[in-house]
Design a protein around this motif. Sequence first.
Motif, PDB file in Angstrom:
ATOM      1  N   GLY A 122      48.549  35.908  49.263  1.00 32.55           N
ATOM      2  CA  GLY A 122      47.143  36.266  49.220  1.00 32.55           C
ATOM      3  C   GLY A 122      46.323  35.215  49.943  1.00 32.55           C
ATOM      4  N   PRO A 123      45.039  35.454  50.060  1.00 34.45           N
ATOM      5  CA  PRO A 123      44.169  34.498  50.758  1.00 34.45           C
ATOM      6  C   PRO A 123      44.331  33.085  50.196  1.00 34.45           C
ATOM      7  N   GLU A 124      44.357  32.129  51.086  1.00 30.12           N
ATOM      8  CA  GLU A 124      44.635  30.759  50.692  1.00 30.12           C
ATOM      9  C   GLU A 124      43.459  30.073  50.018  1.00 30.12           C
ATOM     10  N   GLU A 125      42.231  30.472  50.382  1.00 31.11           N
ATOM     11  CA  GLU A 125      41.066  29.752  49.864  1.00 31.11           C
ATOM     12  C   GLU A 125      40.914  29.946  48.359  1.00 31.11           C
ATOM     13  N   LEU A 126      40.542  28.870  47.662  1.00 29.93           N
ATOM     14  CA  LEU A 126      40.282  28.917  46.227  1.00 29.93           C
ATOM     15  C   LEU A 126      38.803  29.179  45.991  1.00 29.93           C
ATOM     16  N   PRO A 127      38.462  29.709  44.821  1.00 27.50           N
ATOM     17  CA  PRO A 127      37.047  29.987  44.538  1.00 27.50           C
ATOM     18  C   PRO A 127      36.237  28.695  44.505  1.00 27.50           C
ATOM     19  N   PRO A 128      34.956  28.795  44.843  1.00 26.53           N
ATOM     20  CA  PRO A 128      34.095  27.620  44.657  1.00 26.53           C
ATOM     21  C   PRO A 128      33.992  27.280  43.170  1.00 26.53           C
ATOM     22  N   GLU A 129      33.686  26.015  42.873  1.00 24.20           N
ATOM     23  CA  GLU A 129      33.666  25.541  41.499  1.00 24.20           C
ATOM     24  C   GLU A 129      32.794  26.403  40.598  1.00 24.20           C
ATOM     25  N   ALA A 130      31.659  26.845  41.091  1.00 24.56           N
ATOM     26  CA  ALA A 130      30.701  27.587  40.264  1.00 24.56           C
ATOM     27  C   ALA A 130      31.211  28.970  39.862  1.00 24.56           C
ATOM     28  N   ARG A 131      32.285  29.456  40.526  1.00 23.15           N
ATOM     29  CA  ARG A 131      32.791  30.803  40.219  1.00 23.15           C
ATOM     30  C   ARG A 131      34.292  30.805  39.968  1.00 23.15           C
ATOM     31  N   ASP A 132      34.829  29.654  39.609  1.00 22.93           N
ATOM     32  CA  ASP A 132      36.262  29.502  39.407  1.00 22.93           C
ATOM     33  C   ASP A 132      36.562  29.472  37.905  1.00 22.93           C
ATOM     34  N   LEU A 133      37.323  30.444  37.420  1.00 25.27           N
ATOM     35  CA  LEU A 133      37.660  30.508  36.003  1.00 25.27           C
ATOM     36  C   LEU A 133      38.851  29.626  35.640  1.00 25.27           C
ATOM     37  N   LYS A 134      39.498  29.034  36.618  1.00 28.72           N
ATOM     38  CA  LYS A 134      40.621  28.102  36.436  1.00 28.72           C
ATOM     39  C   LYS A 134      41.811  28.750  35.719  1.00 28.72           C
ATOM     40  N   LEU A 135      42.001  30.053  35.924  1.00 35.55           N
ATOM     41  CA  LEU A 135      43.181  30.745  35.418  1.00 35.55           C
ATOM     42  C   LEU A 135      44.327  30.589  36.405  1.00 35.55           C
ATOM     43  N   GLN A 136      45.551  30.884  36.002  1.00 34.72           N
ATOM     44  CA  GLN A 136      46.686  30.775  36.919  1.00 34.72           C
ATOM     45  C   GLN A 136      46.618  31.831  38.020  1.00 34.72           C
ATOM     46  N   PHE A 137      45.865  32.912  37.766  1.00 30.41           N
ATOM     47  CA  PHE A 137      45.682  33.946  38.782  1.00 30.41           C
ATOM     48  C   PHE A 137      44.186  34.119  39.046  1.00 30.41           C
ATOM     49  N   ILE A 138      43.855  34.573  40.232  1.00 35.04           N
ATOM     50  CA  ILE A 138      42.471  34.772  40.649  1.00 35.04           C
ATOM     51  C   ILE A 138      42.225  36.275  40.753  1.00 35.04           C
ATOM     52  N   GLU A 139      41.195  36.752  40.065  1.00 35.86           N
ATOM     53  CA  GLU A 139      40.920  38.187  39.971  1.00 35.86           C
ATOM     54  C   GLU A 139      39.785  38.599  40.899  1.00 35.86           C
ATOM     55  N   SER A 140      39.966  39.740  41.564  1.00 32.99           N
ATOM     56  CA  SER A 140      38.924  40.343  42.396  1.00 32.99           C
ATOM     57  C   SER A 140      38.911  41.840  42.147  1.00 32.99           C
ATOM     58  N   GLN A 141      37.745  42.460  42.339  1.00 32.40           N
ATOM     59  CA  GLN A 141      37.634  43.911  42.184  1.00 32.40           C
ATOM     60  C   GLN A 141      37.785  44.546  43.559  1.00 32.40           C
ATOM     61  N   LEU A 142      38.773  45.426  43.672  1.00 36.84           N
ATOM     62  CA  LEU A 142      39.151  46.008  44.953  1.00 36.84           C
ATOM     63  C   LEU A 142      38.947  47.523  44.940  1.00 36.84           C
ATOM     64  N   ALA A 143      39.027  48.120  46.122  1.00 33.92           N
ATOM     65  CA  ALA A 143      38.847  49.570  46.247  1.00 33.92           C
ATOM     66  C   ALA A 143      39.892  50.147  47.184  1.00 33.92           C
ATOM     67  N   ALA A 144      40.244  51.395  46.936  1.00 32.63           N
ATOM     68  CA  ALA A 144      41.102  52.171  47.825  1.00 32.63           C
ATOM     69  C   ALA A 144      40.568  53.591  47.858  1.00 32.63           C
ATOM     70  N   VAL A 145      40.704  54.243  49.000  1.00 34.98           N
ATOM     71  CA  VAL A 145      40.123  55.577  49.201  1.00 34.98           C
ATOM     72  C   VAL A 145      41.228  56.561  49.550  1.00 34.98           C
ATOM     73  N   ALA A 146      41.195  57.741  48.950  1.00 37.44           N
ATOM     74  CA  ALA A 146      42.174  58.795  49.217  1.00 37.44           C
ATOM     75  C   ALA A 146      41.590  59.828  50.164  1.00 37.44           C
TER      76      ALA A 146
END
Length: 663
Positions: A122-146
């Motif tokens: 996945g993308p290498e960049e880590l979240p900025p400090e102000a939005r980093d939950l410091k979990l072992q995984f980083i969550e994002s909301q994604l979309a897919a279209v049929a």
Amino acid sequence: MDRENAAWAGVRGMQPCYHVAPERNWMNDPNGPICHEGVWHLFYQQCPAGKDWSFGIEWGHVVSEDLATWRRAPQAIVPTPGHYDAAGCFSGCVTVDADGSPVMLYTGVRMRNKMWPREGHGPEELPPEARDLKLQFIESQLAAVADPGDPELKTWRKCDRPVIELPPRNDLEGFRDPFIFQRGGNGKEWIMLVGSGVRGQGGAVLVYRSYELTEGWTYDGFLCEGRPGNMWECPLLVPLNALPMRRPNAHSALLRKNNSVEAHLCGLADGYDKGWTPGPGMKRTSSTLSMDTCLQKHLLCISPDAPDNPVLCWLGTYADGRFDIEEASGPFLLDLGDVVYAPNVTRDAQGRWVLWGWLQEKDPPAYLNHAGCLSVPRVLYIQGDRLVQEPAAELAALRRECLWHEIDFAIHHEATSLPAVVGPSLYIEISMLREMSKAVGIVIPSWRANGVGTAVIMYDWKRSHLKVVTHTIAFDPNRPFSPGCRETGGLIRRAPGAMLELRIFLDASSLEIFTGDGQVLSTRVYRGPAGAADADPGIDLVSLGGHARLARIAAYQMSTIWEAESPMRQAEAAPQIEKVVPNPMGEVGVPEAPKPLGGEQGFGGHGVARGGFVEEVCDKQGQVEMGASFLLDGGWMEGGWMVPTLNEISRKLQRLLWGAAVG
């Protein structure tokens, strides 16, 4: 597991037959259920690697035209190396955009420290400090279209960038499971709910708004927050419909003329309970209960923290992106059992809200080649200030042979055996009056010699407490409620003097019990592997502290939901109906009255009985309109009543069990 045991587990009862379950390996949350262009699509979390959860989870997919029979489709989405979902496609929803395109919104995860053993983390960049939950995984909301032109929804095109890349602040416990609550289009906003929690304070549901499904989402604060729990997963917000009234039918009228007990049951099924009076703001109509405030009541449903915790609900008011949890009624349990988690819901073309939940395993035996299944579809209503859940009426199409049907007889401390009620996939409906009893129950014996897996459905009349007790170690008749028992249940709603009404869906290890007042208890029962069907003893009915009166019991085989397996399953089940033998009328004091057998309004299907003809009475449109009325059978039997005699053999083992059950 060897080949023989694997075949038995999959075909002869260890794998659920009429619940959506994986062919093998792990399943959890239902995702994105939707009825699109007349076709039902149900997605779910699945792990391709084994029977345990792991990163790399995918979205499985099944399809149906009738909500009863299903077929498997290829995985809808899988993790993409180098993408924001490289370590897993977590839960989400599906909706239809203003242009008619189905859109999937889901949580993608990538690993912080590249612990996921797959190329392209996945993308290498880590979240900025102000939005980093410091979990072992980083969550994002994604979309897919049929493709809107593909009714099977087999191909989904993922959007390159997240629709919401990171959580709004860094003091949150999680950021996942998007749910589209408000439909956009024609210049209206979409509203998305996302599960979360505030560290050290409690759970929370985040609100986002956008005029486009795949872009432009802006954070708009909390829908609500509170306790219990620190992280509220899989949030749902549903504007509930009023519970429909039951309409009379020709079969009901016939029964009223022939039997007082059945007439009372008919009255309840039709909604003509003379003791019932409309509450404030409610009125009777020809087909529905209407209540002005009913349309304003919303169900908030959250799954707190972990699958071992129960799903919690509130009923209250929603306005402009906020749910008033302080004034709402709750929290209360969505399910009284110990296996339901992470439900999801959709609204169909008839306006019904249909819900599925994940039924977890509970210490599953090694012979299973899969883990997890989904509940039967439940239709949600509101009646007054309470949630009502009913099994979807379309399940009627799965009902097959009637194994037992009896009305108006007493049950006692000595077990009444129903030896013909056999097989791994059953539907049983019971209506019972207390009379002199303290507690009543249905014993589901194990198929194993040591009794492991024996289950008892118990009801305490005084406390109005329904529970299921399951033996998880070798059964000891002298210590039937030893620490080796697993117990689950709770209080149910039942007016003083009212009949106890249960609708029981037993499918291999899956057990779901719907009460007559719209509550559900779900659990798992592991009765055993190889050879069990050949030694199935049926079920027992017992009463403690005096006799109870069984107004009615009916038990049916259920067929598979899988289209490709249906002929094989039906051929395999056919010999079991040979255990149904004629009942000499009057032998056990049963009233001399015509005995109905076969289909019923609201839960129809083709009843079959050896040597007789069943006239089916079923209004298909009424099924969808009314929800499921499981109280009565339609049709009449010619040439005699083809139902077994009550077995007079007393099972001392079950008597001992019940002697220790209630003081």
